[in-house]
Design an enzyme around this catalytic site. Structure first.
Site, PDB file in Angstrom:
ATOM      1  N   LYS A  65       0.807  -1.221   0.000  1.00  0.00           N
ATOM      2  CA  LYS A  65       0.000   0.000   0.000  1.00  0.00           C
ATOM      3  C   LYS A  65       0.839   1.269   0.000  1.00  0.00           C
ATOM      4  O   LYS A  65       0.376   2.328  -0.451  1.00  0.00           O
ATOM      5  CB  LYS A  65      -0.922   0.007   1.220  1.00  0.00           C
ATOM      6  N   SER A 314       0.825  -9.591  -0.866  1.00  0.00           N
ATOM      7  CA  SER A 314       0.601  -8.149  -0.782  1.00  0.00           C
ATOM      8  C   SER A 314       0.843  -7.563   0.594  1.00  0.00           C
ATOM      9  O   SER A 314       1.014  -6.346   0.721  1.00  0.00           O
ATOM     10  CB  SER A 314      -0.821  -7.820  -1.251  1.00  0.00           C
TER      11      SER A 314
END
Length: 416
Positions: A65, A314
């Protein structure tokens, strides 16, 4: 693999191009980790596909992110930088924005729901952000963040539904295809859709024949519902809280319609298995959403057999106690950890005979629990719960047969 892409949508101009992603890479490159893309021989053997892993859990904040967050911060005007930014997030977006905001000297405010775990609040404040707790749900925090942005002149940074965020996330695909150009399929987790939007633009432009598959937790199939026209509910306590989004982005759904070939769902057991496998085989800690790609390969093997598949790990921000539970549950399901319930007569020497069988079968006893009171057995009867450790499911089955051959009534206590 059948495609769900909307070709008409693909012909409409999307607000992020490969050039935007390349420029984002130039901006953020000096300040983020260029994480490795590595081939996993063991996972390849396990799944029947050639598996390549992109280790985004090795970013400083342990999640991808920060790519999008940093790209957005670097595109602010000087006036916007001076006023500061605000976001609503209880997860990785908050961490990435707070960390890079502090590094750049920008004021950052994060609005979180009141029930947010204290550890996440402390981590975000530790990166220098001001944390505002508001409301019981994310939607409450989101609305309050928008109101504060208006009142205080702050720039609201959306976790996924902004072009600069999408462009930043797309830099992952540039790195993956440079490091492993043989990849012909990308399997990408979907929450709000920012990650798969950016990746799909880069991959589809560089490699028009690339297969792009999204993955959602079965409890939160929001983008799946939109694309497939289904109406599954979005609710429940999922291991993949990072992709538990009830409403996909208005912008990101356009990218998915245009560029993504299919979306699959994975259940909680598959997510738990994927987290456990990645820790045991790759020796890497991955959160539920970050393991969704591997969960898809384990749940839908026929889709990927023989293909060269790139998976994005991720994020790695998982509570340690939750991780411990996941690992123990996986051991139980594989037969390496078991609880057996044995019916006994309450006589001297009975426990010795049971223990002797465990010794003969080379099974390690971890815990014993007698039950004489809360049982429907006769007064001279009792149940014995034995938690034990075996080599595998076959070893456990041999133990159960040996106990039954000795005349004991035994049954496994099933794992969830």
């Amino acid at each position: 693999m059948s495609t769900t892409r909307n070709l008409a949508a693909g012909q409409q101009a999307l607000p992020v191009t490969l050039d935007d992603i390349v420029r984002a890479q130039e901006r953020i490159g000096p300040s983020i980790v260029r994480t490795p893309t590595l081939h996993s021989r063991t996972l390849s053997d396990l799944t029947g596909a050639e598996v390549y892993l992109k280790f985004e859990n090795l970013q400083f904040t342990a999640a991808y992110k920060e790519r999008g967050a940093l790209n957005r911060l670097l595109t602010l005007t000087e006036d916007q930088k001076a006023r500061g930014v605000i976001a609503a997030s209880a997860g990785n977006h908050a961490q990435g924005l707070a960390y890079h905001g502090a590094r750049l000297g920008l004021p950052v405010t994060i609005v979180m729901p009141r029930p947010t775990p204290t550890v996440k609040v402390i981590q975000t404040e530790g990166h220098g952000a001001t944390v505002v707790l508001h409301g019981e749900k994310f939607e409450d925090a989101y609305g309050h963040a928008l109101a504060l942005a208006q009142e205080q002149g702050l720039t609201f940074v959306h976790p996924f539904d902004e072009p600069d965020i999408i462009a930043g996330q797309g830099t992952i695909a540039l790195e993956m295809l440079e490091d492993a150009p043989e990849i012909d399929t990308l399997v990408v987790p979907i929450g709000g859709g920012g990650l798969i939007s950016g990746i799909s633009v880069a991959a589809r432009t560089l490699r028009p024949d690339m297969q792009i598959v999204g993955v959602q937790a079965a409890l939160y199939p929001s983008m799946y519902d939109h694309i497939k026209g289904t109406h599954f509910p979005c609710d429940g306590d999922t291991l993949a809280e990072g992709i538990a989004v009830k409403e996909p982005g208005l912008l990101t759904r356009r990218f998915v319609e245009a560029n993504v070939d299919d979306i699959v769902l994975v259940d909680e057991r598959a997510l738990e298995q994927a987290v456990s496998v990645l820790l045991q085989i790759e020796k890497t800690v991955v959160e539920g959403g970050g393991a969704a790609g591997l969960a898809a390969l384990l749940s839908h093997p026929g889709m990927f057999t023989g293909r060269k598949v790139g998976l994005i790990l991720s994020g790695g921000n998982i509570d340690t106690r939750l991780l411990a539970n996941v690992l123990l549950r996986d051991l139980a399901r594989s037969g390496r950890l078991a609880r057996l319930r044995i019916r006994l007569q309450d006589r001297p020497g009975t426990l010795f005979h049971v223990s002797r069988i465990f010794d003969e079968q080379a099974v390690n006893i971890l815990e014993l629990s007698h039950q004489r009171i809360f049982t429907n057995l006769p007064a001279k009867g009792l149940t014995l719960d034995v938690e034990c450790e075996t080599r595998d499911a076959g070893h456990l089955e041999r133990l159960i047969l040996a106990l039954r051959d000795a005349g004991f009534d035994v049954s496994p206590v099933e794992a969830a």
